[in-house]
Design a protein around this motif. Structure first.
Motif, PDB file in Angstrom:
ATOM      1  N   GLY A   1      10.016   3.477   2.107  1.00  0.00           N
ATOM      2  CA  GLY A   1       9.053   2.813   1.238  1.00  0.00           C
ATOM      3  C   GLY A   1       9.602   1.550   0.613  1.00  0.00           C
ATOM      4  N   SER A   2       8.711   0.699   0.163  1.00  0.00           N
ATOM      5  CA  SER A   2       9.097  -0.551  -0.484  1.00  0.00           C
ATOM      6  C   SER A   2       9.501  -0.280  -1.933  1.00  0.00           C
ATOM      7  CB  SER A   2       7.934  -1.542  -0.454  1.00  0.00           C
ATOM      8  OG  SER A   2       7.529  -1.802   0.876  1.00  0.00           O
ATOM      9  N   ALA A   3      10.574  -0.937  -2.368  1.00  0.00           N
ATOM     10  CA  ALA A   3      11.012  -0.795  -3.757  1.00  0.00           C
ATOM     11  C   ALA A   3       9.881  -1.222  -4.687  1.00  0.00           C
ATOM     12  CB  ALA A   3      12.257  -1.626  -3.998  1.00  0.00           C
ATOM     13  N   GLY A   4       9.648  -0.420  -5.709  1.00  0.00           N
ATOM     14  CA  GLY A   4       8.599  -0.709  -6.665  1.00  0.00           C
ATOM     15  C   GLY A   4       7.260  -0.094  -6.341  1.00  0.00           C
ATOM     16  N   SER A   5       7.103   0.466  -5.145  1.00  0.00           N
ATOM     17  CA  SER A   5       5.836   1.102  -4.785  1.00  0.00           C
ATOM     18  C   SER A   5       5.776   2.515  -5.350  1.00  0.00           C
ATOM     19  CB  SER A   5       5.655   1.126  -3.270  1.00  0.00           C
ATOM     20  OG  SER A   5       6.671   1.901  -2.649  1.00  0.00           O
ATOM     21  N   VAL A   6       4.564   3.019  -5.496  1.00  0.00           N
ATOM     22  CA  VAL A   6       4.324   4.340  -6.070  1.00  0.00           C
ATOM     23  C   VAL A   6       4.145   5.342  -4.931  1.00  0.00           C
ATOM     24  CG1 VAL A   6       2.813   5.734  -7.552  1.00  0.00           C
ATOM     25  CG2 VAL A   6       3.246   3.319  -8.100  1.00  0.00           C
ATOM     26  N   PRO A   7       4.907   6.435  -4.912  1.00  0.00           N
ATOM     27  CA  PRO A   7       4.797   7.405  -3.812  1.00  0.00           C
ATOM     28  C   PRO A   7       3.637   8.369  -3.985  1.00  0.00           C
ATOM     29  CG  PRO A   7       6.463   8.129  -5.337  1.00  0.00           C
ATOM     30  CD  PRO A   7       5.973   6.806  -5.859  1.00  0.00           C
ATOM     31  N   ASN A   8       3.498   9.237  -2.990  1.00  0.00           N
ATOM     32  CA  ASN A   8       2.590  10.379  -2.892  1.00  0.00           C
ATOM     33  C   ASN A   8       1.244  10.003  -2.278  1.00  0.00           C
ATOM     34  OD1 ASN A   8       4.717  11.678  -4.096  1.00  0.00           O
ATOM     35  ND2 ASN A   8       3.493  12.669  -5.681  1.00  0.00           N
ATOM     36  N   MET A   9       0.927  10.748  -1.220  1.00  0.00           N
ATOM     37  CA  MET A   9      -0.270  10.495  -0.426  1.00  0.00           C
ATOM     38  C   MET A   9      -1.531  11.082  -1.046  1.00  0.00           C
ATOM     39  SD  MET A   9       0.696   8.800   2.205  1.00  0.00           S
ATOM     40  CE  MET A   9       2.301   8.335   2.861  1.00  0.00           C
ATOM     41  N   ASP A  10      -1.420  12.288  -1.585  1.00  0.00           N
ATOM     42  CA  ASP A  10      -2.611  13.054  -1.947  1.00  0.00           C
ATOM     43  C   ASP A  10      -2.762  13.179  -3.451  1.00  0.00           C
ATOM     44  OD1 ASP A  10      -2.873  13.431   0.770  1.00  0.00           O
ATOM     45  OD2 ASP A  10      -1.959  15.433   0.750  1.00  0.00           O
ATOM     46  N   GLY A  11      -3.994  13.449  -3.855  1.00  0.00           N
ATOM     47  CA  GLY A  11      -4.233  13.665  -5.269  1.00  0.00           C
ATOM     48  C   GLY A  11      -5.700  13.947  -5.529  1.00  0.00           C
ATOM     49  N   ALA A  12      -5.995  14.188  -6.794  1.00  0.00           N
ATOM     50  CA  ALA A  12      -7.371  14.415  -7.226  1.00  0.00           C
ATOM     51  C   ALA A  12      -7.531  13.884  -8.628  1.00  0.00           C
ATOM     52  CB  ALA A  12      -7.711  15.907  -7.169  1.00  0.00           C
ATOM     53  N   GLY A  13      -8.716  13.381  -8.918  1.00  0.00           N
ATOM     54  CA  GLY A  13      -8.942  12.821 -10.245  1.00  0.00           C
ATOM     55  C   GLY A  13     -10.354  12.308 -10.391  1.00  0.00           C
ATOM     56  N   ILE A  14     -10.519  11.289 -11.214  1.00  0.00           N
ATOM     57  CA  ILE A  14     -11.833  10.777 -11.592  1.00  0.00           C
ATOM     58  C   ILE A  14     -11.869   9.278 -11.313  1.00  0.00           C
ATOM     59  CG2 ILE A  14     -13.455  10.483 -13.501  1.00  0.00           C
ATOM     60  CD1 ILE A  14     -11.946  12.857 -14.860  1.00  0.00           C
ATOM     61  N   VAL A  15     -12.932   8.828 -10.669  1.00  0.00           N
ATOM     62  CA  VAL A  15     -13.090   7.399 -10.409  1.00  0.00           C
ATOM     63  C   VAL A  15     -13.184   6.670 -11.742  1.00  0.00           C
ATOM     64  CG1 VAL A  15     -14.533   5.614  -9.380  1.00  0.00           C
ATOM     65  CG2 VAL A  15     -14.201   7.799  -8.194  1.00  0.00           C
ATOM     66  N   ASP A  16     -12.300   5.678 -11.906  1.00  0.00           N
ATOM     67  CA  ASP A  16     -12.194   4.950 -13.165  1.00  0.00           C
ATOM     68  C   ASP A  16     -12.780   3.540 -13.065  1.00  0.00           C
ATOM     69  OD1 ASP A  16     -10.760   4.591 -15.898  1.00  0.00           O
ATOM     70  OD2 ASP A  16      -9.969   2.929 -14.690  1.00  0.00           O
TER      71      ASP A  16
END
Length: 329
Positions: free
Chosen positions: A46-61
């Motif tokens: 991955g590129s330095a400074g990027s945020v990991p993790n492919m999956d998730g769940a939440g609320i459209v903001d």
């Protein structure tokens, strides 16, 4: 906002500005972030400074220009966030293409939504690449077929058991311990076989005298001999991981004589049409209540707060049984 980023020293928690969605994108306020083996494996790439993790769940903001499919306040599950951009789900907010965020209907939990993504879409692909099988899953789509799921206590194995069962297949799975056998049974497997036994092939053939039609394979090197022994005519061995070794040997003639298909798969290059088909079918199974999570459903949940994201990755790397989730909100 808080975000975990990739750095030379590993995963690091920082504060950063809330990103804005671009054309065709949405911003999701993350409630749960799912951790997969692919997430820790991609840390070095991955590129330095990027945020990991492919999956998730939440609320459209927030929604970007041109997005008509989503609205602020929608509950969603997302897939491949860290693959499509620098804003994965290990943060308070994630930016994803609108086409990679899918409805999470009430009363489905954010835990269940974050456990979909890579595992469920991978399982769907493995179940739909057979030469003579369906291209889509639905109740009855696999009626009359026998599916063998290698490693039924893993996240992909768990999803494969549930989706195959929902689609009407007879589901056999292999495990390595009584504890994992209990989880695979809770997930819905009809028959569970300890692959360490001397006659695992005999046990599987007792269930499927004509052989198994689809093998969902996590460890092709270790299981090549077993798969050969139980494969039906026109069987498909769908390989999605290399657990147990990077090199597998196949005896050509036995596979040739049954017109077997060995199909490799990975989501990053499978194509958007396959991803969307999988997400639609997974959504239908979700609405039918076919994809529950939790130990009572065969998938124990392990929680880590956002600031302990590195520990969550380490747990997956060490082979935690079940699903590792990061609690963001």
């Amino acid at each position: 906002m808080r975000a975990i980023i990739l750095s030379d020293s590993g995963l690091r928690l920082i504060e950063r500005d809330v990103p804005e969605p671009g054309d065709g994108e949405i911003r999701v306020r993350v409630v749960r972030s799912g951790v997969n083996p692919t997430d820790w494996k991609r840390r070095s790439a991955g590129s330095a400074g990027s945020v990991p993790n492919m999956d998730g769940a939440g609320i459209v903001d927030a929604v970007g220009p041109g997005v008509l499919s989503h609205h602020v306040g929608d509950r969603v599950w997302v897939m491949l966030a860290a693959h499509t951009g620098p804003f994965g789900t290990a943060a308070d907010f994630s930016i994803v293409p609108a086409g990679h965020a899918f409805p999470l209907p009430e009363p489905m939990s954010y835990d269940a939504g974050a456990a979909l993504g890579v595992p469920a879409v991978t399982a769907h692909r493995a179940l739909t690449v057979s030469e003579v099988g369906p291209r889509r899953l639905s109740p009855g789509a696999l009626e009359g077929r026998t599916v063998l799921v290698a490693g039924g206590a893993g996240a992909v194995g768990h999803a494969a058991i549930q989706l195959a069962r929902w689609s009407g297949a007879t589901v056999v799975t292999t495990v390595s311990s009584p504890e994992k056998a209990a989880l695979a049974t809770a997930a819905g497997a009809h028959h569970v076989v300890d692959y360490r036994r001397n006659d695992a092939a005999g046990e599987i053939r007792a269930v499927a005298p004509n052989g198994v039609d689809i093998v969902v394979e996590v460890s092709p090197a270790r299981n090549a001999e077993l798969n050969q022994a139980v494969a039906a005519n026109h069987a498909t061995i769908a390989i999605y991981a290399n657990n147990g070794g990077d090199t597998a040997a196949f005896d050509i003639r036995p596979h040739m004589m049954i017109n077997a298909r060995v199909q490799f798969l990975i989501l990053y290059t499978v194509g958007e049409a396959a991803l969307q088909a999988a997400a639609e079918d997974v959504g239908a199974a979700l609405r039918d209540g076919a994809l529950p999570v939790g130990e009572e459903h065969g998938l124990p949940l392990h929680y880590f707060p956002l600031e302990r994201a590195a520990e969550a990755h380490d747990a997956v790397e060490r082979g935690a049984v079940g699903k590792v989730l990061i609690t963001v909100e």
